[in-house]
Design an enzyme around this catalytic site. Structure first.
Site, PDB file in Angstrom:
ATOM      1  N   ASP A 149       0.877  -1.159   0.000  1.00 47.16           N
ATOM      2  CA  ASP A 149       0.000   0.000   0.000  1.00 47.16           C
ATOM      3  C   ASP A 149       0.928   1.226   0.000  1.00 47.16           C
ATOM      4  O   ASP A 149       2.094   1.128   0.395  1.00 47.16           O
ATOM      5  CB  ASP A 149      -0.851  -0.050   1.275  1.00 47.16           C
ATOM      6  CG  ASP A 149      -1.641   1.212   1.485  1.00 47.16           C
ATOM      7  OD1 ASP A 149      -2.353   1.621   0.559  1.00 47.16           O
ATOM      8  OD2 ASP A 149      -1.537   1.792   2.594  1.00 47.16           O
ATOM      9  N   LEU A 150       0.436   2.380  -0.433  1.00 50.24           N
ATOM     10  CA  LEU A 150       1.294   3.586  -0.427  1.00 50.24           C
ATOM     11  C   LEU A 150       0.964   4.512   0.758  1.00 50.24           C
ATOM     12  O   LEU A 150       1.746   4.640   1.690  1.00 50.24           O
ATOM     13  CB  LEU A 150       1.143   4.343  -1.750  1.00 50.24           C
ATOM     14  CG  LEU A 150       1.635   3.627  -3.021  1.00 50.24           C
ATOM     15  CD1 LEU A 150       1.344   4.465  -4.267  1.00 50.24           C
ATOM     16  CD2 LEU A 150       3.123   3.322  -2.936  1.00 50.24           C
TER      17      LEU A 150
HETATM   18 MG   LIG Z   1      -2.966   3.204   3.432  1.00 49.34          MG
END
Ligand SMILES: [Mg+2]
Length: 238
Positions: free
Chosen positions: A16-17
């Site tokens: 995830d970023l």
């Molecule tokens: Mg996130």
């Protein structure tokens, strides 16, 4: 680091970023304020346009087109366009205005303070296994200066429905050519990241940056394989 399930060999890692590789809260606050100011300044009829008015347009669009939920950038662009149309601009000008305001949005969206730890960790992990970015948001690894570490990046909207739907997880497995149980997905969100990855047979790592307690969080329904409190811990898992 806490283990909740036995961890198998990891042949690839998906990330995830937002709020996993950097703190996105100040970025979003600033970005939202700047793009709203740009919208108000764009046309005299919008000078008094409030964030609440904007939210009402978002809700209206979502009610008419539920699928727009999966593409946050397009949802935002269309909401801004609708505000400009409601202000009386002809369609073509409203579209051009929305594009201009989205440029403001994307400019501020990419002003992320990337921790050195993130660079070091991604570099070290990337030397061992392929890394992939999977985001529900509108951050672009190129604009964040971290694209070099990833084989590819997937974004909700262009690459499928948002996590926890499995579209992007499946696409990542296919493109990597790695079995799901050999992939570790790392993210801060228990519903979208942890539960989404587990449901498609991947291993899951919850990054708990704010001292949360898994046993007391209401949306913690599925246990991750492992919990970490800082990104650099991942290097000890390979
Ligand atoms: Mg996130």
């Amino acid at each position: 680091m806490k283990f909740y399930r036995p961890l198998r060999a990891v042949k690839a890692i998906t990330f995830d970023l937002d709020d996993t590789l950097y703190d996105n809260y100040p970025v979003i606050r600033k970005t939202t304020a700047e793009s709203h100011a740009a919208l108000q300044a764009y046309h005299p009829a919008l000078r008094e346009f409030t964030p609440r008015d904007y939210q009402a347009l978002r809700d209206e669009l979502l009610a008419c087109e539920p699928e727009i939920y999966h593409d946050v950038s397009e949802w935002r662009r269309r909401s801004v366009e609708l505000a400009l149309l409601n202000a009386g601009l002809p369609a073509q000008e409203a579209t051009a205005g929305a594009d201009e305001i989205m440029n403001v949005f994307h400019h501020w969206r990419s002003q992320v303070e990337m921790p050195e730890e993130t660079h070091q960790t991604l570099k070290a992990l990337g030397a061992e296994v392929p890394l992939v970015a999977i985001t529900n948001g509108n951050a672009h690894p190129e604009q964040l200066g971290i694209a070099e570490y990833f084989q590819f990046a997937l974004r909700a909207g262009p690459d499928g429905r948002a996590k926890p739907y499995q579209d992007m997880y499946h696409l990542a497995m296919q493109r990597l050519g790695v079995a799901p149980e050999q992939i570790l997905h790392v993210g801060d969100d228990l519903t979208t990241d942890v539960a989404g990855a587990l449901r498609c047979g991947m291993q899951a790592c919850w990054i708990n940056l704010h001292g949360g307690n898994l046993m007391q969080i209401s949306d913690a329904r599925l246990l991750p394989h492992v919990e970490i409190s800082r990104l650099a811990s991942l290097t000890s898992l390979l």
